[in-house]
Motif scaffolding. Structure first.
Motif, PDB file in Angstrom:
ATOM      1  N   ARG A 196     -11.296 -30.476 -13.133  1.00  0.00           N
ATOM      2  CA  ARG A 196     -10.554 -30.514 -14.394  1.00  0.00           C
ATOM      3  C   ARG A 196      -9.232 -29.788 -14.178  1.00  0.00           C
ATOM      4  O   ARG A 196      -9.197 -28.680 -13.659  1.00  0.00           O
ATOM      5  N   MET A 197      -8.143 -30.437 -14.573  1.00  0.00           N
ATOM      6  CA  MET A 197      -6.822 -29.836 -14.395  1.00  0.00           C
ATOM      7  C   MET A 197      -6.304 -29.312 -15.736  1.00  0.00           C
ATOM      8  O   MET A 197      -6.524 -29.921 -16.785  1.00  0.00           O
ATOM      9  N   ALA A 198      -5.603 -28.187 -15.684  1.00  0.00           N
ATOM     10  CA  ALA A 198      -5.040 -27.606 -16.896  1.00  0.00           C
ATOM     11  C   ALA A 198      -3.788 -26.819 -16.547  1.00  0.00           C
ATOM     12  O   ALA A 198      -3.649 -26.287 -15.451  1.00  0.00           O
ATOM     13  N   ARG A 199      -2.894 -26.760 -17.498  1.00  0.00           N
ATOM     14  CA  ARG A 199      -1.646 -26.004 -17.348  1.00  0.00           C
ATOM     15  C   ARG A 199      -1.616 -24.929 -18.433  1.00  0.00           C
ATOM     16  O   ARG A 199      -1.696 -25.233 -19.625  1.00  0.00           O
ATOM     17  N   PHE A 200      -1.528 -23.680 -18.015  1.00  0.00           N
ATOM     18  CA  PHE A 200      -1.545 -22.552 -18.943  1.00  0.00           C
ATOM     19  C   PHE A 200      -0.123 -22.026 -19.129  1.00  0.00           C
ATOM     20  O   PHE A 200       0.546 -21.680 -18.155  1.00  0.00           O
ATOM     21  N   VAL A 201       0.321 -21.964 -20.383  1.00  0.00           N
ATOM     22  CA  VAL A 201       1.640 -21.424 -20.699  1.00  0.00           C
ATOM     23  C   VAL A 201       1.474 -20.288 -21.695  1.00  0.00           C
ATOM     24  O   VAL A 201       0.472 -20.209 -22.423  1.00  0.00           O
ATOM     25  N   GLY A 202       2.441 -19.388 -21.726  1.00  0.00           N
ATOM     26  CA  GLY A 202       2.362 -18.267 -22.654  1.00  0.00           C
ATOM     27  C   GLY A 202       3.734 -17.752 -23.022  1.00  0.00           C
ATOM     28  O   GLY A 202       4.666 -17.778 -22.209  1.00  0.00           O
ATOM     29  N   VAL A 203       3.856 -17.282 -24.257  1.00  0.00           N
ATOM     30  CA  VAL A 203       5.126 -16.735 -24.744  1.00  0.00           C
ATOM     31  C   VAL A 203       4.845 -15.455 -25.529  1.00  0.00           C
ATOM     32  O   VAL A 203       4.011 -15.440 -26.436  1.00  0.00           O
ATOM     33  N   ASP A 204       5.558 -14.397 -25.171  1.00  0.00           N
ATOM     34  CA  ASP A 204       5.496 -13.143 -25.917  1.00  0.00           C
ATOM     35  C   ASP A 204       6.544 -13.155 -27.014  1.00  0.00           C
ATOM     36  O   ASP A 204       7.743 -13.315 -26.747  1.00  0.00           O
ATOM     37  N   ILE A 207      -2.547 -26.874 -21.690  1.00  0.00           N
ATOM     38  CA  ILE A 207      -2.141 -28.281 -21.730  1.00  0.00           C
ATOM     39  C   ILE A 207      -3.017 -29.099 -20.791  1.00  0.00           C
ATOM     40  O   ILE A 207      -3.295 -28.681 -19.666  1.00  0.00           O
ATOM     41  N   ALA A 208      -3.456 -30.258 -21.258  1.00  0.00           N
ATOM     42  CA  ALA A 208      -4.234 -31.176 -20.431  1.00  0.00           C
ATOM     43  C   ALA A 208      -3.849 -32.610 -20.795  1.00  0.00           C
ATOM     44  O   ALA A 208      -3.132 -32.846 -21.765  1.00  0.00           O
ATOM     45  N   GLY A 209      -4.314 -33.558 -19.985  1.00  0.00           N
ATOM     46  CA  GLY A 209      -4.025 -34.962 -20.261  1.00  0.00           C
ATOM     47  C   GLY A 209      -2.791 -35.467 -19.550  1.00  0.00           C
ATOM     48  O   GLY A 209      -2.401 -34.959 -18.493  1.00  0.00           O
ATOM     49  N   GLU A 210      -2.138 -36.462 -20.141  1.00  0.00           N
ATOM     50  CA  GLU A 210      -1.009 -37.141 -19.500  1.00  0.00           C
ATOM     51  C   GLU A 210       0.166 -36.211 -19.206  1.00  0.00           C
ATOM     52  O   GLU A 210       0.948 -36.456 -18.282  1.00  0.00           O
ATOM     53  N   ALA A 211       0.292 -35.130 -19.985  1.00  0.00           N
ATOM     54  CA  ALA A 211       1.417 -34.216 -19.795  1.00  0.00           C
ATOM     55  C   ALA A 211       1.382 -33.524 -18.440  1.00  0.00           C
ATOM     56  O   ALA A 211       2.393 -32.966 -18.005  1.00  0.00           O
ATOM     57  N   GLU A 237       4.092 -19.904 -15.456  1.00  0.00           N
ATOM     58  CA  GLU A 237       2.929 -20.628 -15.963  1.00  0.00           C
ATOM     59  C   GLU A 237       1.957 -20.876 -14.824  1.00  0.00           C
ATOM     60  O   GLU A 237       2.296 -20.733 -13.644  1.00  0.00           O
ATOM     61  N   VAL A 238       0.736 -21.228 -15.187  1.00  0.00           N
ATOM     62  CA  VAL A 238      -0.327 -21.418 -14.202  1.00  0.00           C
ATOM     63  C   VAL A 238      -0.849 -22.845 -14.274  1.00  0.00           C
ATOM     64  O   VAL A 238      -1.231 -23.320 -15.350  1.00  0.00           O
ATOM     65  N   PHE A 239      -0.855 -23.522 -13.121  1.00  0.00           N
ATOM     66  CA  PHE A 239      -1.503 -24.832 -13.015  1.00  0.00           C
ATOM     67  C   PHE A 239      -2.833 -24.606 -12.305  1.00  0.00           C
ATOM     68  O   PHE A 239      -2.872 -24.017 -11.219  1.00  0.00           O
ATOM     69  N   ALA A 240      -3.924 -25.040 -12.938  1.00  0.00           N
ATOM     70  CA  ALA A 240      -5.260 -24.773 -12.399  1.00  0.00           C
ATOM     71  C   ALA A 240      -6.041 -26.062 -12.189  1.00  0.00           C
ATOM     72  O   ALA A 240      -5.923 -27.012 -12.973  1.00  0.00           O
ATOM     73  N   THR A 299      -3.379 -33.080 -24.680  1.00  0.00           N
ATOM     74  CA  THR A 299      -3.953 -32.102 -25.593  1.00  0.00           C
ATOM     75  C   THR A 299      -3.281 -30.752 -25.369  1.00  0.00           C
ATOM     76  O   THR A 299      -2.899 -30.407 -24.251  1.00  0.00           O
ATOM     77  N   LEU A 300      -3.143 -30.002 -26.453  1.00  0.00           N
ATOM     78  CA  LEU A 300      -2.595 -28.652 -26.410  1.00  0.00           C
ATOM     79  C   LEU A 300      -3.505 -27.749 -27.227  1.00  0.00           C
ATOM     80  O   LEU A 300      -3.668 -27.951 -28.429  1.00  0.00           O
ATOM     81  N   GLN A 301      -4.125 -26.781 -26.552  1.00  0.00           N
ATOM     82  CA  GLN A 301      -4.928 -25.788 -27.253  1.00  0.00           C
ATOM     83  C   GLN A 301      -4.088 -24.522 -27.396  1.00  0.00           C
ATOM     84  O   GLN A 301      -3.481 -24.058 -26.428  1.00  0.00           O
TER      85      GLN A 301
END
Length: 203
Positions: free
Chosen positions: A135-143, A153-157, A119-122, A76-78
């Motif tokens: 719950r694991m999540a990967r936070f990415v950001g672009v200016d 990002i969550a799930g298999e990725a 990026e942040v892995f939480a 999933t990508l939010q």
């Protein structure tokens, strides 16, 4: 890995984005191919692809669309687009806020360099669940130009390299529509339902 930029004032923060962002994405509306069949969601446009499913996340009190959820290839990508200054970036400041929020919830974070920059892995404890469930999540950001795009990002990725590549390509394909309306930095760029005829299953 420590983050050495957090002590700078927000107005001093450089933009955080891949060097090839303008050609590889995420793209500004002015950089996108105008003839491609994007699904128009207001602040973002999504390029349809096989097995990609779109969800709009609505704030109950205001009935406002506050995020776009994309389910793709077991992940999933939010995404959320925000207004940003023309010359400085928001990701350094927002990244630190994410880290502090996760730590407040009793979770842990790790900052690393990824394909989009820092990026942040939480790992976040699940409320009301067993003490060891997280719950694991990967936070990415672009200016970008006058906007900032955040992805979660969550799930298999998170554990599979091929799935990660697919979700990263999906994030790159996002087109941000900032518009010309004056907006304070950090305000969410308005999102809306797809226009009539643009089915969610197509996205």
């Amino acid at each position: 890995m420590s983050d050495n930029t957090e002590s700078l004032e927000p107005q001093d923060q450089p933009k955080s984005a891949p060097e090839n962002r303008a050609s590889e994405g995420p793209l500004d509306e002015s950089e996108a191919n105008a003839v491609r069949p994007y699904v128009d969601l207001g602040g973002v446009k999504i390029l349809p692809r096989q097995e990609l499913h779109l969800r709009l996340e609505v704030e109950e009190a205001s009935k406002r669309v506050v995020a776009v959820g994309l389910d793709y290839s077991g992940s999933t990508l939010q995404i959320q687009p925000f207004a940003a200054p023309r010359s400085s970036g928001l990701w350094h400041e927002i990244r630190q806020q994410i880290i502090e929020q996760v730590h407040t919830q009793g979770g842990t974070t790790k900052v690393s360099e990824g394909p989009f920059g820092p990026e942040v892995f939480a790992e976040i404890p699940v409320a009301g669940a067993k003490s060891d469930e997280k719950r694991m999540a990967r936070f990415v950001g672009v200016d970008g130009p006058r906007w900032f795009l955040r992805g979660v990002i969550a799930g298999e990725a998170l554990t599979d390299a091929d799935a990660a590549t697919k979700i990263e390509d999906l994030f790159r394909s996002i087109v941000v529509v900032r518009g010309n309306t004056p907006m304070p930095p950090r305000d969410l760029i308005p999102l809306h339902m797809p226009a009539t005829g643009e089915k969610e299953s197509q996205a």
